[in-house]
Scaffold this motif. Structure first.
Motif, PDB file in Angstrom:
ATOM      1  N   HIS A  11      -4.570   5.805   2.301  1.00 24.08           N
ATOM      2  CA  HIS A  11      -3.712   4.719   1.950  1.00 24.08           C
ATOM      3  C   HIS A  11      -4.367   3.858   0.814  1.00 24.08           C
ATOM      4  O   HIS A  11      -5.735   3.805   0.907  1.00 24.08           O
ATOM      5  CB  HIS A  11      -3.670   3.698   3.227  1.00 24.08           C
ATOM      6  CG  HIS A  11      -2.672   4.106   4.328  1.00 24.08           C
ATOM      7  ND1 HIS A  11      -3.084   5.027   5.309  1.00 24.08           N
ATOM      8  CD2 HIS A  11      -1.178   3.957   4.575  1.00 24.08           C
ATOM      9  CE1 HIS A  11      -1.954   5.177   6.165  1.00 24.08           C
ATOM     10  NE2 HIS A  11      -0.807   4.659   5.652  1.00 24.08           N
ATOM     11  N   VAL A  43       0.684  -1.179  -0.076  1.00 26.06           N
ATOM     12  CA  VAL A  43      -0.081  -0.053  -0.130  1.00 26.06           C
ATOM     13  C   VAL A  43       0.793   1.277   0.055  1.00 26.06           C
ATOM     14  O   VAL A  43       2.040   1.154   0.269  1.00 26.06           O
ATOM     15  CB  VAL A  43      -1.098   0.073   1.358  1.00 26.06           C
ATOM     16  CG1 VAL A  43      -1.749  -1.320   1.299  1.00 26.06           C
ATOM     17  CG2 VAL A  43      -0.014   0.091   2.565  1.00 26.06           C
ATOM     18  N   ARG A  44       0.196   2.594  -0.388  1.00 23.17           N
ATOM     19  CA  ARG A  44       1.010   3.598  -0.217  1.00 23.17           C
ATOM     20  C   ARG A  44       0.318   4.598   0.461  1.00 23.17           C
ATOM     21  O   ARG A  44      -1.106   4.415   0.399  1.00 23.17           O
ATOM     22  CB  ARG A  44       1.440   4.032  -1.559  1.00 23.17           C
ATOM     23  CG  ARG A  44       0.152   4.587  -2.670  1.00 23.17           C
ATOM     24  CD  ARG A  44       0.473   5.435  -3.733  1.00 23.17           C
ATOM     25  NE  ARG A  44      -0.823   5.636  -4.619  1.00 23.17           N
ATOM     26  CZ  ARG A  44      -0.665   6.702  -5.321  1.00 23.17           C
ATOM     27  NH1 ARG A  44       0.345   7.526  -5.595  1.00 23.17           N
ATOM     28  NH2 ARG A  44      -1.910   7.203  -6.239  1.00 23.17           N
ATOM     29  N   LEU A  45       0.782   5.472   1.296  1.00 25.02           N
ATOM     30  CA  LEU A  45       0.173   6.667   1.836  1.00 25.02           C
ATOM     31  C   LEU A  45       0.330   7.910   0.823  1.00 25.02           C
ATOM     32  O   LEU A  45       1.482   8.219   0.377  1.00 25.02           O
ATOM     33  CB  LEU A  45       0.884   7.078   3.196  1.00 25.02           C
ATOM     34  CG  LEU A  45       0.323   8.465   3.925  1.00 25.02           C
ATOM     35  CD1 LEU A  45      -1.178   8.054   4.359  1.00 25.02           C
ATOM     36  CD2 LEU A  45       1.301   8.633   4.987  1.00 25.02           C
ATOM     37  N   PHE A  58      -0.949   0.256   9.580  1.00 21.91           N
ATOM     38  CA  PHE A  58      -1.239   1.728   8.981  1.00 21.91           C
ATOM     39  C   PHE A  58      -2.567   2.047   9.287  1.00 21.91           C
ATOM     40  O   PHE A  58      -3.448   1.302   9.838  1.00 21.91           O
ATOM     41  CB  PHE A  58      -1.187   1.638   7.443  1.00 21.91           C
ATOM     42  CG  PHE A  58      -2.197   1.063   6.542  1.00 21.91           C
ATOM     43  CD1 PHE A  58      -3.395   1.555   6.236  1.00 21.91           C
ATOM     44  CD2 PHE A  58      -1.967  -0.431   6.261  1.00 21.91           C
ATOM     45  CE1 PHE A  58      -4.227   0.669   5.562  1.00 21.91           C
ATOM     46  CE2 PHE A  58      -2.829  -1.261   5.630  1.00 21.91           C
ATOM     47  CZ  PHE A  58      -3.973  -0.583   5.321  1.00 21.91           C
ATOM     48  N   ASN A  59      -2.828   3.236   9.154  1.00 21.98           N
ATOM     49  CA  ASN A  59      -4.071   4.270   9.852  1.00 21.98           C
ATOM     50  C   ASN A  59      -4.289   4.145  11.185  1.00 21.98           C
ATOM     51  O   ASN A  59      -5.328   4.024  11.866  1.00 21.98           O
ATOM     52  CB  ASN A  59      -5.284   3.466   9.074  1.00 21.98           C
ATOM     53  CG  ASN A  59      -6.437   4.575   8.821  1.00 21.98           C
ATOM     54  OD1 ASN A  59      -6.237   5.644   8.425  1.00 21.98           O
ATOM     55  ND2 ASN A  59      -7.479   4.215   9.338  1.00 21.98           N
TER      56      ASN A  59
END
Length: 227
Positions: A92, A45-47, A68-69
């Motif tokens: 994301h 995933v990417r931010l 994440f998150n």
């Protein structure tokens, strides 16, 4: 470090995943206002930062074994009220099909009481992310485009390669976005460096041959690895 993909930074959370992970399809986007923390069992995933005018900026990529998150879980209502219309928002995005496990705020609090080392791990990975953001800011504000490209390539060197080579494992568009540049500007900088003999590459090649390692490392402000 600025352009290193984060992998296995929260691997200890894999031990507390309950049940089968859920599949999220490539392209799915997670908003920053959802009170769920996700553990990436597999995938990438990417931010992304999204400006009010629709402009986007990729901040980093996350691989297997990362959470994440987590930020929304530690915000209170007063802090959330500081988000105003027109501010940049974050999300994301799944860059490929991803298997994830979701943790609610209650899950994180319960697991944190039972195993405090899990919360310490989140603090450590959060510190890494803050450092990355700081380095991004410094790089975009003070460093030349060529220096940013060299730093990125230095993070993707092929170990023990002779001649020295770097992997280009992102498209030019993704690479330019990560470096805060336009794709055309990126390609121009790379071609100018090629004309000056710094490296050699073909537009469709996934590797770049570093012809002047000493100049390359000096431009990247990195101490060359020991031979």
């Amino acid at each position: 470090m600025s352009f290193t993909e984060l992998v296995k930074h929260n691997e200890c959370w894999r031990d507390v995943v309950a049940g089968r992970p859920r599949l999220w399809k490539k392209g799915y986007k997670f908003a920053d206002d959802t009170a769920r923390m996700y553990f990436l069992v597999s995938g990438r995933v990417r931010l992304v930062a999204l400006a009010a005018d629709g402009g986007e900026k990729t901040l980093w990529y996350l691989g297997d074994g990362c959470c994440f998150n987590e930020t929304p879980l530690f915000e209170d209502n007063q802090e959330k009220s500081l988000i105003r219309t027109g501010d940049a928002r974050f999300y994301h995005e799944c860059m490929e099909n991803c298997y994830l496990h979701a943790f609610t705020m209650q899950d994180v609090k319960r697991l944190g009481k039972e195993q405090p080392e899990l919360l310490l791990n989140l603090c450590q990975s959060y510190a890494t992310k803050v450092t990355l953001l700081s380095q991004h800011l410094v790089s975009l504000s003070l460093e030349s485009q060529l220096t940013r490209v060299c730093k990125y390539l230095a993070s993707r060197l092929v170990p023990e390669s002779a001649p020295l080579r770097a992997r280009r494992d992102l498209s030019y568009r993704e690479m330019a976005d990560l470096l805060g540049m336009h794709r055309i500007s990126l390609y121009k900088v790379m071609r100018q460096a090629q004309d000056q003999g710094l490296w050699d590459f073909d537009k469709n090649s996934d590797e770049i041959v570093i012809l002047q390692p000493s100049v390359f490392f000096e431009e990247a402000h990195i101490v060359p690895p020991l031979a």
